[in-house]
Design a protein around this motif. Structure first.
Motif, short mmCIF file in Angstrom:
data_model
loop_
_atom_site.label_atom_id
_atom_site.label_comp_id
_atom_site.label_asym_id
_atom_site.label_seq_id
_atom_site.Cartn_x
_atom_site.Cartn_y
_atom_site.Cartn_z
N ARG A 46 17.08 -1.58 5.37
CA ARG A 46 16.49 -2.33 6.64
C ARG A 46 17.45 -2.49 7.76
N GLU A 47 18.68 -2.87 7.25
CA GLU A 47 19.84 -3.12 8.35
C GLU A 47 20.17 -1.63 8.84
N ASN A 48 20.37 -0.99 8.25
CA ASN A 48 20.90 0.65 8.48
C ASN A 48 19.93 1.21 9.40
N LEU A 49 18.41 0.78 9.39
CA LEU A 49 17.53 1.44 10.31
C LEU A 49 17.39 0.68 11.50
N ASN A 50 18.11 -0.58 11.67
CA ASN A 50 17.94 -1.19 12.90
C ASN A 50 16.66 -2.03 12.77
N LEU A 51 16.06 -2.24 11.83
CA LEU A 51 14.78 -2.85 11.91
C LEU A 51 14.93 -4.40 11.86
N PRO A 52 13.94 -5.14 12.53
CA PRO A 52 13.89 -6.53 12.50
C PRO A 52 13.80 -7.31 11.10
N ALA A 53 14.10 -8.54 11.13
CA ALA A 53 14.23 -9.37 9.98
C ALA A 53 13.01 -9.18 9.26
N ASN A 54 11.89 -9.16 9.98
CA ASN A 54 10.48 -9.07 9.49
C ASN A 54 9.80 -7.81 10.17
N PRO A 55 9.94 -6.54 9.35
CA PRO A 55 9.61 -5.28 9.72
C PRO A 55 8.29 -4.99 9.36
N LEU A 56 7.53 -5.85 8.64
CA LEU A 56 5.95 -5.48 8.07
C LEU A 56 5.17 -4.98 9.02
N GLY A 57 4.43 -4.07 8.62
CA GLY A 57 3.87 -3.18 9.75
C GLY A 57 4.52 -2.09 10.54
N GLN A 58 5.40 -2.13 10.56
CA GLN A 58 6.22 -0.89 11.37
C GLN A 58 6.20 0.29 10.36
N TYR A 59 6.68 1.40 10.92
CA TYR A 59 6.65 2.62 10.24
C TYR A 59 8.00 3.29 10.45
N ILE A 60 8.15 4.07 9.15
CA ILE A 60 9.40 4.80 9.02
C ILE A 60 8.98 6.15 8.63
N ARG A 61 10.01 7.19 8.76
CA ARG A 61 9.37 8.61 8.57
C ARG A 61 10.29 8.90 7.21
N ILE A 62 9.69 9.55 6.11
CA ILE A 62 10.50 10.00 5.17
C ILE A 62 9.93 11.41 5.02
N GLY A 63 11.00 12.35 5.01
CA GLY A 63 10.79 13.78 5.20
C GLY A 63 9.73 13.86 6.45
N SER A 64 8.45 14.64 6.25
CA SER A 64 7.75 14.80 7.16
C SER A 64 6.52 13.82 7.38
N GLU A 65 6.40 12.84 6.52
CA GLU A 65 5.49 11.72 6.44
C GLU A 65 5.93 10.55 6.91
N TRP A 66 4.77 9.94 7.46
CA TRP A 66 5.19 8.47 8.10
C TRP A 66 4.55 7.22 7.05
N PHE A 67 5.26 6.34 6.73
CA PHE A 67 5.26 5.46 5.76
C PHE A 67 5.15 4.06 6.38
N LYS A 68 4.19 3.09 6.11
CA LYS A 68 4.11 1.71 6.75
C LYS A 68 4.69 0.93 5.74
N VAL A 69 5.62 0.07 6.36
CA VAL A 69 6.50 -0.92 5.50
C VAL A 69 5.44 -2.09 5.39
N VAL A 70 5.46 -2.47 3.78
CA VAL A 70 4.68 -3.37 3.49
C VAL A 70 5.46 -4.58 2.61
#
Length: 409
Positions: free
Chosen positions: A164-188
């Motif tokens: 989470r820190e390496n991706l510079n996401l906020p302390a509470n990133p729930l609901g945001q999306y990250i990309r893994i390979g060619s797919e988008w994933f929702k952080v839960v």
């Protein structure tokens, strides 16, 4: 007893009369003992950390992983725990509280994930909802993956705190999306912090549902699983282990004479294996740096021989006044032993301080631990070095002829 105290007092007075020379004499002993204590304290700290880490896995857990023999490795073959092995365990093994398959989606070494324009290299893990129970780690915020996520192959994930820190996401990133390979994933969810072991972060990972991970790999048949099992009752653990081995041998169609190409271990065995390796490395390192103790002993013998030469007339006077050869020998031997023991005590203090300094300066290194027996053994060995290398100068002093000693210029 009085003779011993007088001998030690005379030895101490002689050392104090030549303070600088005495310190230089025991420098080898100090360096040797300090090196041994520093090495032992660092590695024993690692061993204590391992015990703490594996204690959290639970006493009724089993871990299954593939094991490739050295001969097969040379021939380029690799053993794998396949999906069919997991399915056979799931269908055939009773008395299980949890059964959690895990594999690395982007390979053993990890892969790149991104959030916006920020990219990070991390482990990408696929596992089941029971992963959190078998590994005894739970979400800090949000939730873990669920059976519904797995059945529907949802693109959801939970992150370790370091990622989470390496991706510079906020302390509470729930609901945001990250990309893994060619797919988008929702952080839960964001998992609890577990810290570092040997400098490697345990919080640098992203975890997705098991079925979702299988959908992302090009060939599910090549997936190498790690399986965690948890018995309902610790008393069934040995029975469960035997049953798991039996089922896997049947699933993998191994001949009766063929060795296992997998490993079934308890959490205690995993920890003990690592601790055994660390203790072996500790012994080797301690033995190597302990050679400097012998060098220090040679330095003590050299200085004591010089001291005998310098004090020849003094020895002659003592013998002329009635001092026995035994008392002369004990005095010089006591001086050598006292020098070595003092060097050992100083070395223990410096070595422990060095271990604490190393553990505080090197990121991820566990706190230094010095077992009492290590310090005691180091000082005792230092004293033994004094006896061995002080015996020759002491014997030389004891054998001096009083008349010849009085004539010495």
């Amino acid at each position: 007893m009085t003779d011993v105290l007088l001998t030690l007092e005379a030895a101490f007075n002689s050392i104090r009369a030549h303070t600088l020379r005495s310190l230089l004499t025991v420098l080898g002993i100090v360096i040797g003992v300090a090196s041994v204590i520093a090495v032992v304290s660092i590695f024993q700290g690692m061993s204590a950390s391992i015990s703490e880490q594996f204690a959290g896995l639970g006493a009724n857990n089993l871990s299954v992983r593939a094991e490739t023999s050295f001969e097969d490795q040379l021939q380029g073959r690799r053993s794998r725990i396949a999906i069919s092995d997991y399915q056979r365990l799931h269908d055939s093994v009773q008395h299980l509280a949890e059964l959690s398959p895990t594999f690395d989606v982007l390979g053993d070494h990890g892969g790149n994930v991104s959030a916006g324009r920020v990219e990070a290299f991390t482990r990408v893990i696929a596992s089941s909802p029971s992963y959190q129970h078998s590994r005894q780690v739970y979400p800090r915020i949000g939730r873990f993956i669920t059976e519904a996520d797995n059945d529907s192959r949802r693109r959801v994930c939970v992150l370790g705190e370091t990622l989470r820190e390496n991706l510079n996401l906020p302390a509470n990133p729930l609901g945001q999306y990250i990309r893994i390979g060619s797919e988008w994933f929702k952080v839960v969810g964001i998992m609890e912090e577990r810290g570092e072991v040997f400098g490697f972060s345990q919080d640098d990972f992203v975890l997705m549902p098991f079925a979702t991970g299988l959908a992302l790999v090009s060939d599910p048949a090549q997936v190498d699983l790690r399986i965690d099992l948890q018995a309902r009752d610790r008393s069934n653990l040995e029975f469960l282990r035997d049953r798991v081995e039996q089922v896997l041998r049947q699933s993998r169609r191994l001949a009766a004479s063929a060795p296992d190409d997998f490993k079934v271990e308890t959490a205690d065995q995993l920890g003990d294996s690592l601790k055994t390796l660390i203790n072996l490395v500790t012994t080797v390192f301690a033995g190597v740096v302990g050679i400097s103790l012998v060098v220090g002993g040679i330095g003590i013998m050299n200085i004591m021989l010089v001291s005998v030469t310098e004090r020849t007339r003094e020895i002659g006077i003592c013998k002329a006044l009635g001092a026995s050869s035994r008392s002369i020998l004990l005095q010089f031997l006591g001086e050598a032993v006292l020098l070595s023991a003092l060097g050992g005590l100083i070395g223990v203090a410096i070595g422990y301080a060095g271990g604490l300094l190393a553990s505080s300066l090197i990121p991820g290194l566990p706190a230094a631990v010095v077992p009492w027996w290590t310090a005691l053994l180091s000082v005792a060995f230092s004293g033994l070095v004094g006896v061995i290398f002080g015996l020759i100068p002491a014997a030389k002093a004891a054998r001096l002829d009083p008349i010849e000693a009085l004539r010495y210029e």
